[in-house]
Design a protein around this motif. Structure first.
Motif, PDB file in Angstrom:
ATOM      1  N   TYR A  20       0.842  -1.193   0.000  1.00 33.12           N
ATOM      2  CA  TYR A  20       0.000   0.000   0.000  1.00 33.12           C
ATOM      3  C   TYR A  20       0.881   1.249   0.000  1.00 33.12           C
ATOM      4  O   TYR A  20       2.027   1.220   0.474  1.00 33.12           O
TER       5      TYR A  20
ATOM      6  N   TRP B 195      -4.639   4.490   2.949  1.00 30.41           N
ATOM      7  CA  TRP B 195      -3.646   3.890   2.067  1.00 30.41           C
ATOM      8  C   TRP B 195      -4.320   3.334   0.822  1.00 30.41           C
ATOM      9  O   TRP B 195      -5.440   2.839   0.877  1.00 30.41           O
TER      10      TRP B 195
ATOM     11  N   LYS C 258      -3.962   0.626  -2.490  1.00 33.59           N
ATOM     12  CA  LYS C 258      -3.252  -0.573  -2.915  1.00 33.59           C
ATOM     13  C   LYS C 258      -2.346  -0.270  -4.114  1.00 33.59           C
ATOM     14  O   LYS C 258      -2.747   0.450  -5.030  1.00 33.59           O
TER      15      LYS C 258
END
Length: 363
Positions: free
Chosen positions: A272, A280, A282
């Motif tokens: 992340y 966050w 990915k």
């Protein structure tokens, strides 16, 4: 092809460039733009507010807030300056009032009252410390609240919010960014006949703590995790955001928006990048890019690709034609330049320029 280290070094010198600046795209020779691209551009133009800035502002609003009991609850000052009487539980205030730079409603209060820890001031941490994105009278914040335990249905009235919180239940505040054109009055945002354009929204779950939590817990700020990682990231899908434990939040970043990232984290084998204090994205939901404004020239018929790596089959760039480009990214494991909102061309199809700070890939 550029090494990852070279890409990152290039990115460092562009850290001060805002997302809004980077998203401007204007090819020198007009390419065949898709209707979807045109619609996105027109939608942003209607309000004069860039959707990337909307999502960036909302990204700095916390998903969960734990406040201290007592004076952090709604106060008479909140009611006087934010609550819309007769507005079905609506609060209305400016975008700057939901930031640490100007905590909500403090400007109206006696400094001796020290309201810097009031409820709404806890919503936004402005983790990256940058300025407000659209602090103007045409953009306002509309907020309503609902009881998560179902004890009261519908939007909570002002006096009900504290009752629910003090009972030990949590309250969800529904934060919406609203736009009104022209010279708006407050009633244009929340009046009976008001029809503002909603630019974006986010839910904030508020819980009253015991008073014994650490400052980090009170502010929903856990110690930074992962490692420092300066860069920019562009989404290739409507990308969900996650907290530092890999748990999905209620926020989604729109496809084709650009974000400053400052940390890299791996949870259960998934990588992340951080875009806000505890939010966050990915790694696989976007591509890492760096800004490089230039004019490029094709050396042959050049195929176009989306940022997700899919070939665009209904058009290409003719040989020996020049194009405006604003960023470089790695697509399909190749160095590519962007020539339209989501149209990329390989370095291998471009003429080399001695003036460019980037070497053309040789794949």
């Amino acid at each position: 092809m550029l090494s990852e280290d070279t890409i990152l070094k290039k990115m460092v010198k562009y850290m001060g460039i805002t997302a809004a600046t980077l998203l401007a795209v204007a090819p020198i020779a007009m390419p065949a733009m898709s209707s979807a691209t045109e619609t996105t551009v027109k939608a942003d133009a209607v309000s004069g507010v860039n959707q990337a800035d909307v999502q960036k502002w909302l990204g700095e609003v916390k998903s969960n807030v734990t406040i201290k009991p007592g004076n952090n609850l709604l106060t008479s000052v909140d009611k006087e300056y934010g609550y819309v009487m007769g507005g079905d539980g609506v609060f209305c205030f400016g975008t700057d009032e939901l930031t640490p730079q100007s905590p909500a409603f403090d400007r109206y209060a006696d400094a001796s009252k020290n309201l810097t820890n009031d409820l709404f001031a806890s919503f936004n941490d402005n983790a990256n410390g940058d300025d407000l994105f659209f602090n103007d009278r045409n953009v306002g914040v509309l907020t309503t609240a609902t009881a998560n335990d179902g004890s009261i249905s519908g939007n909570l009235k002002f006096e009900d919010i504290n009752k629910v919180l003090q009972s030990g239940a949590s309250v969800t505040f529904h934060v919406k960014l609203a736009y009104v054109a022209g010279e708006p009055k407050g009633s244009d945002f929340y009046g009976a006949d008001a029809t503002p354009t909603i630019l974006g929204s986010k839910d904030v779950v508020v819980t009253v703590g015991t008073g014994s939590e650490s400052n980090d817990d009170q502010n929903n700020q856990k110690s930074p995790t992962g490692v420092n990682y300066d860069g920019f990231y562009s989404t290739i899908v409507d990308a969900k955001l996650y907290d530092g434990n890999g748990k999905a939040t209620s926020t989604t970043l729109p496809k084709q928006t650009l974000w400053k990232i400052d940390r890299k984290l791996t949870v259960d084998g998934t990588t992340y990048y951080r875009v806000a204090s505890n939010e966050w994205i990915k790694e696989n939901d976007g591509i890492e890019i760096f800004p490089e404004v230039d004019t490029i020239t094709t050396r042959r018929q050049a195929k176009l690709y989306t940022s997700a790596g899919k070939e665009i089959t209904d058009r290409s760039l003719a040989p020996n034609t020049s194009w405006y480009t604003d960023r470089v990214g790695i697509v399909n494991n190749e160095n590519m330049r962007r020539v339209a909102t989501d149209e990329w061309v390989s370095f291998n199809d471009l003429k080399s320029k001695s003036s460019s700070g980037i070497a053309v890939g040789t794949n």
